[in-house]
Motif scaffolding. Structure first.
Motif, PDB file in Angstrom:
ATOM      1  N   PRO A 198       0.782  -1.238   0.000  1.00 55.94           N
ATOM      2  CA  PRO A 198       0.000   0.000   0.000  1.00 55.94           C
ATOM      3  C   PRO A 198       0.812   1.285   0.000  1.00 55.94           C
ATOM      4  CG  PRO A 198       0.162  -0.847   2.227  1.00 55.94           C
ATOM      5  CD  PRO A 198       0.884  -1.831   1.352  1.00 55.94           C
ATOM      6  N   LEU A 199       2.129   1.200   0.158  1.00 55.91           N
ATOM      7  CA  LEU A 199       2.943   2.405   0.319  1.00 55.91           C
ATOM      8  C   LEU A 199       3.199   3.081  -1.031  1.00 55.91           C
ATOM      9  CD1 LEU A 199       5.599   1.087   2.885  1.00 55.91           C
ATOM     10  CD2 LEU A 199       3.479   2.338   3.344  1.00 55.91           C
ATOM     11  N   PRO A 200       3.563   4.375  -1.022  1.00 53.98           N
ATOM     12  CA  PRO A 200       3.957   5.038  -2.271  1.00 53.98           C
ATOM     13  C   PRO A 200       5.099   4.286  -2.948  1.00 53.98           C
ATOM     14  CG  PRO A 200       3.715   6.632  -0.499  1.00 53.98           C
ATOM     15  CD  PRO A 200       3.617   5.279   0.144  1.00 53.98           C
ATOM     16  N   LYS A 201       5.107   4.333  -4.279  1.00 59.99           N
ATOM     17  CA  LYS A 201       6.057   3.528  -5.043  1.00 59.99           C
ATOM     18  C   LYS A 201       6.874   4.390  -5.989  1.00 59.99           C
ATOM     19  CE  LYS A 201       3.051  -0.517  -4.792  1.00 59.99           C
ATOM     20  NZ  LYS A 201       2.089   0.162  -3.914  1.00 59.99           N
ATOM     21  N   THR A 202       8.037   3.874  -6.358  1.00 66.57           N
ATOM     22  CA  THR A 202       8.901   4.541  -7.323  1.00 66.57           C
ATOM     23  C   THR A 202       8.457   4.185  -8.739  1.00 66.57           C
ATOM     24  OG1 THR A 202      10.515   2.749  -7.521  1.00 66.57           O
ATOM     25  CG2 THR A 202      10.776   4.267  -5.658  1.00 66.57           C
ATOM     26  N   GLN A 203       9.164   4.700  -9.721  1.00 65.36           N
ATOM     27  CA  GLN A 203       8.836   4.449 -11.127  1.00 65.36           C
ATOM     28  C   GLN A 203       8.828   2.964 -11.470  1.00 65.36           C
ATOM     29  OE1 GLN A 203      11.682   6.122 -13.821  1.00 65.36           O
ATOM     30  NE2 GLN A 203      10.476   5.772 -15.652  1.00 65.36           N
ATOM     31  N   VAL A 204       9.665   2.174 -10.790  1.00 61.96           N
ATOM     32  CA  VAL A 204       9.737   0.745 -11.081  1.00 61.96           C
ATOM     33  C   VAL A 204       8.876  -0.077 -10.126  1.00 61.96           C
ATOM     34  CG1 VAL A 204      11.973   0.830 -12.226  1.00 61.96           C
ATOM     35  CG2 VAL A 204      11.894   0.609  -9.736  1.00 61.96           C
ATOM     36  N   GLY A 243      15.890  -1.508 -19.409  1.00 64.16           N
ATOM     37  CA  GLY A 243      16.433  -0.570 -20.370  1.00 64.16           C
ATOM     38  C   GLY A 243      16.676   0.823 -19.816  1.00 64.16           C
ATOM     39  N   TYR A 244      16.479   1.821 -20.667  1.00 69.38           N
ATOM     40  CA  TYR A 244      16.843   3.196 -20.322  1.00 69.38           C
ATOM     41  C   TYR A 244      15.693   4.048 -19.792  1.00 69.38           C
ATOM     42  CZ  TYR A 244      21.391   2.422 -22.478  1.00 69.38           C
ATOM     43  OH  TYR A 244      22.648   1.940 -22.760  1.00 69.38           O
ATOM     44  N   ASP A 245      14.486   3.493 -19.689  1.00 62.26           N
ATOM     45  CA  ASP A 245      13.361   4.311 -19.246  1.00 62.26           C
ATOM     46  C   ASP A 245      13.461   4.741 -17.783  1.00 62.26           C
ATOM     47  OD1 ASP A 245      12.210   4.451 -21.704  1.00 62.26           O
ATOM     48  OD2 ASP A 245      10.752   2.849 -21.361  1.00 62.26           O
ATOM     49  N   PRO A 246      13.716   3.834 -16.834  1.00 60.48           N
ATOM     50  CA  PRO A 246      13.805   4.282 -15.437  1.00 60.48           C
ATOM     51  C   PRO A 246      15.033   5.161 -15.228  1.00 60.48           C
ATOM     52  CG  PRO A 246      13.493   1.911 -15.583  1.00 60.48           C
ATOM     53  CD  PRO A 246      13.861   2.376 -16.950  1.00 60.48           C
ATOM     54  N   THR A 290      25.997   1.465   0.669  1.00 61.02           N
ATOM     55  CA  THR A 290      26.729   1.563  -0.593  1.00 61.02           C
ATOM     56  C   THR A 290      25.834   1.860  -1.792  1.00 61.02           C
ATOM     57  OG1 THR A 290      26.821  -0.860  -0.327  1.00 61.02           O
ATOM     58  CG2 THR A 290      28.878   0.354  -0.110  1.00 61.02           C
ATOM     59  N   GLU A 291      24.516   1.663  -1.637  1.00 64.03           N
ATOM     60  CA  GLU A 291      23.563   2.116  -2.657  1.00 64.03           C
ATOM     61  C   GLU A 291      22.243   2.439  -1.981  1.00 64.03           C
ATOM     62  OE1 GLU A 291      22.805  -0.323  -6.087  1.00 64.03           O
ATOM     63  OE2 GLU A 291      24.929  -0.813  -6.356  1.00 64.03           O
ATOM     64  N   ASN A 292      21.625   3.534  -2.411  1.00 61.48           N
ATOM     65  CA  ASN A 292      20.279   3.889  -1.999  1.00 61.48           C
ATOM     66  C   ASN A 292      19.795   4.985  -2.931  1.00 61.48           C
ATOM     67  OD1 ASN A 292      18.690   5.976   0.282  1.00 61.48           O
ATOM     68  ND2 ASN A 292      17.908   3.931  -0.113  1.00 61.48           N
ATOM     69  N   GLY A 293      18.632   4.804  -3.512  1.00 58.25           N
ATOM     70  CA  GLY A 293      18.118   5.815  -4.429  1.00 58.25           C
ATOM     71  C   GLY A 293      16.784   5.379  -5.004  1.00 58.25           C
ATOM     72  N   MET A 294      16.229   6.183  -5.888  1.00 62.44           N
ATOM     73  CA  MET A 294      14.921   5.863  -6.459  1.00 62.44           C
ATOM     74  C   MET A 294      14.865   6.211  -7.935  1.00 62.44           C
ATOM     75  SD  MET A 294      12.246   8.883  -5.351  1.00 62.44           S
ATOM     76  CE  MET A 294      11.037   8.300  -6.537  1.00 62.44           C
ATOM     77  N   ALA A 295      14.043   5.447  -8.644  1.00 62.36           N
ATOM     78  CA  ALA A 295      13.781   5.721 -10.055  1.00 62.36           C
ATOM     79  C   ALA A 295      12.521   6.572 -10.187  1.00 62.36           C
ATOM     80  CB  ALA A 295      13.600   4.410 -10.812  1.00 62.36           C
ATOM     81  N   TRP A 296      12.598   7.534 -11.091  1.00 61.50           N
ATOM     82  CA  TRP A 296      11.417   8.328 -11.430  1.00 61.50           C
ATOM     83  C   TRP A 296      11.521   8.762 -12.882  1.00 61.50           C
ATOM     84  CZ3 TRP A 296       7.278   7.941  -8.728  1.00 61.50           C
ATOM     85  CH2 TRP A 296       6.186   8.752  -9.030  1.00 61.50           C
ATOM     86  N   ASP A 297      10.371   9.056 -13.470  1.00 67.57           N
ATOM     87  CA  ASP A 297      10.329   9.457 -14.877  1.00 67.57           C
ATOM     88  C   ASP A 297      10.642  10.947 -14.974  1.00 67.57           C
ATOM     89  OD1 ASP A 297       9.918   9.490 -17.583  1.00 67.57           O
ATOM     90  OD2 ASP A 297       7.727   9.588 -17.437  1.00 67.57           O
ATOM     91  N   ASP A 298      11.892  11.275 -14.726  1.00 65.53           N
ATOM     92  CA  ASP A 298      12.307  12.680 -14.681  1.00 65.53           C
ATOM     93  C   ASP A 298      12.308  13.292 -16.078  1.00 65.53           C
ATOM     94  OD1 ASP A 298      12.906  12.489 -11.866  1.00 65.53           O
ATOM     95  OD2 ASP A 298      14.737  11.434 -12.412  1.00 65.53           O
ATOM     96  N   ARG A 299      11.846  14.523 -16.168  1.00 60.21           N
ATOM     97  CA  ARG A 299      11.778  15.223 -17.451  1.00 60.21           C
ATOM     98  C   ARG A 299      12.576  16.521 -17.386  1.00 60.21           C
ATOM     99  NH1 ARG A 299       7.509  12.993 -20.545  1.00 60.21           N
ATOM    100  NH2 ARG A 299       7.220  10.865 -19.713  1.00 60.21           N
ATOM    101  N   VAL A 353      21.879  13.160 -11.806  1.00 63.12           N
ATOM    102  CA  VAL A 353      22.231  13.951 -12.986  1.00 63.12           C
ATOM    103  C   VAL A 353      21.481  13.350 -14.171  1.00 63.12           C
ATOM    104  CG1 VAL A 353      24.074  14.661 -14.563  1.00 63.12           C
ATOM    105  CG2 VAL A 353      24.498  14.591 -12.085  1.00 63.12           C
ATOM    106  N   HIS A 354      20.720  14.170 -14.862  1.00 59.63           N
ATOM    107  CA  HIS A 354      19.946  13.745 -16.025  1.00 59.63           C
ATOM    108  C   HIS A 354      20.875  13.557 -17.223  1.00 59.63           C
ATOM    109  CE1 HIS A 354      17.407  14.361 -19.627  1.00 59.63           C
ATOM    110  NE2 HIS A 354      16.424  13.811 -18.899  1.00 59.63           N
ATOM    111  N   VAL A 355      20.646  12.480 -17.975  1.00 58.16           N
ATOM    112  CA  VAL A 355      21.391  12.234 -19.208  1.00 58.16           C
ATOM    113  C   VAL A 355      20.419  12.215 -20.378  1.00 58.16           C
ATOM    114  CG1 VAL A 355      22.896  10.638 -20.461  1.00 58.16           C
ATOM    115  CG2 VAL A 355      23.164  10.908 -17.983  1.00 58.16           C
TER     116      VAL A 355
END
Length: 441
Positions: free
Chosen positions: A316-322, A409-412, A351-360, A417-419
């Motif tokens: 039920p919790l908020p979710k990331t892009q993936v 692939g490259y969507d998430p 050593t890793e922590n982060g989130m995926a989002w559909d950044d524009r 830094v945006h590429v």
């Protein structure tokens, strides 16, 4: 803006960003050999859009500007990985001078910018020639990996701040050989049991080699997911414990206790390589630190069928892009649990922590306020653990750059830094700028 700053953490606490070789370098360049990820991506249906790491973020040619981003972001450490197939295109035998030269320049470039180089030897890009020989199913891989370790660390090991052999053994073993979601894409319990053991055996051999080369500050990096029963029944409780066993406890127990959990051996035991117990002293040799990669929690329910007899259900919790639930408290729980139950005073790093989002990218800027909130919430749990006496010494965000995210692939977009993959232009996001301000000295 982040609520916490460098001043809210213990003296000497280190902040870094992480990447991996195949995800950013551009593997089709610089004399690198073919990998099982190239083969996996060439197989229809395995990777979104059949995308691969041939060009990725072109970091091979843009590394200097990328290291400037780390320096200018006020980071202390850069966690990168070396590509086995770039250093040794066939996995064995002759080294690729271009590959060795690249990592030599990379390490010197970090030092020139006042950054600490933190190397991971392997982040999933197995040379295809070794996959042809059985890859992680073949016990000989521990020796092949030791030779690769000697080749690359003879070149750069004298200048590294830290080193770890293998990123996320669970992904190398279980996700890739039981679930089939990552290369080599198998769904075979016998292959899984062997791969899970051999990845730790290779860790042990590589650690031996690095010690013999006089290297220090050697560790291991495991990933963790917070497993929660989907309901209050005993079946769900058992299923969540099984998931916790093969995901979290198997590798941790092997490294720290020189044994594997009984509940995991219920399923994998009949398929383990002969005399695996004889390897445990090598696997469980001394470490200088342990790294925890943490992103999410999972709700686990019982399911019919053979071991492990479980399935993931939506939470039920908020979710990331993936689709990963955001549960910062799980990071505190693992830091405390690992310290109290396994490492008992050994320095710990996130050593890793982060989130995926559909950044524009809009009008030349990327507003990723959700990521800022995610980082802030997880950093608060790290600070809480440190205040409670857990010897957590550093935090690395994943990832410095948007990059190739394996089977999706490259969507998430995980980067701070945006590429723009068409032009390779880099644009620092709001999360990068927030970290830059928070980490200023």
């Amino acid at each position: 803006m982040l609520k916490l700053t460098r001043a809210d953490f213990p003296e000497g606490f280190l902040f870094g960003a992480a990447t991996s070789s195949y995800q950013i370098e551009g593997h089709a360049q610089g004399g690198a050999g073919r990998t099982h990820w190239d083969d996996f991506a060439d197989t229809p249906g395995n990777v979104a859009g059949a995308q691969n790491g041939a060009i990725a973020c072109d970091h091979l040619n843009r590394w200097e500007a990328d290291l400037d981003l780390l320096r200018d972001g006020n980071f202390d450490v850069y966690r990168f990985s070396t590509s086995w197939a770039r250093v040794m295109p066939e996995g064995r035998g002759a080294a690729n001078p271009e590959g060795l030269d690249f990592y030599d320049r990379l390490v010197d470039g970090l030092l020139d910018r006042g950054l600490k180089p933190a190397a991971t030897l392997y982040h999933w890009e197995l040379p295809s020639a070794l996959a042809d020989l059985g890859g992680w199913r073949n016990r000989d891989i521990a020796g092949w990996f030791a030779d690769f370790t000697h080749t690359i660390m003879s070149r750069i090991g004298d200048r590294l701040w830290s080193a770890a052999p293998i990123n996320e053994p669970w992904c190398v073993g279980f996700m890739s050989h039981f679930m089939g979601q990552h290369a080599p894409g198998l769904r075979d319990i016998r292959a899984t049991a062997r791969a899970m053991h051999h990845v730790l055996l290779a860790h042990g051999r590589a650690t031996e080699v690095m010690r013999d080369l006089g290297m220090s500050n050697l560790g291991a990096v495991c990933n963790f997911e917070y497993a929660v029963p989907a309901d209050a029944g005993p079946e769900a409780k058992k299923a969540a414990a099984t998931y916790d066993g093969y995901y979290n406890r198997f590798f941790l127990s092997g490294l720290m206790n020189r044994t594997y959990p009984d509940d995991v051996l219920e399923g994998l035991g009949p398929h383990m390589p002969a005399n695996w117990q004889d390897d445990m002293d090598l696997i469980g040799q001394r470490l200088d630190w342990l790294g925890l990669n943490y992103y999410t929690r999972k709700l686990i329910a019982a399911a019919p069928g053979p071991w492990p007899g479980l399935e993931e259900v939506p939470g039920p919790l908020p979710k990331t892009q993936v689709g990963w639930e955001i549960y910062p408290e799980g990071l505190y729980a693992f830091l405390k649990r690992v310290h109290d139950g396994y490492t008992r005073g050994l320095p710990l790093y996130v050593t890793e922590n982060g989130m995926a989002w559909d950044d524009r990218l809009v009008n030349g800027a990327v507003r990723d306020d959700r990521r800022v909130a995610y980082l802030d919430a997880h950093l608060a749990q790290v600070a809480r653990a440190a205040a409670d006496g857990v010897p957590v010494k550093g935090y690395f965000t994943w990832s410095l750059l948007d990059n190739y995210e394996w089977n999706v692939g490259y969507d998430p977009r995980f980067g701070i830094v945006h590429v723009d993959y068409a032009t390779q232009a880099r644009t620092p996001k709001s999360s990068y700028l927030a970290l830059q301000r928070a980490l200023a000295r």
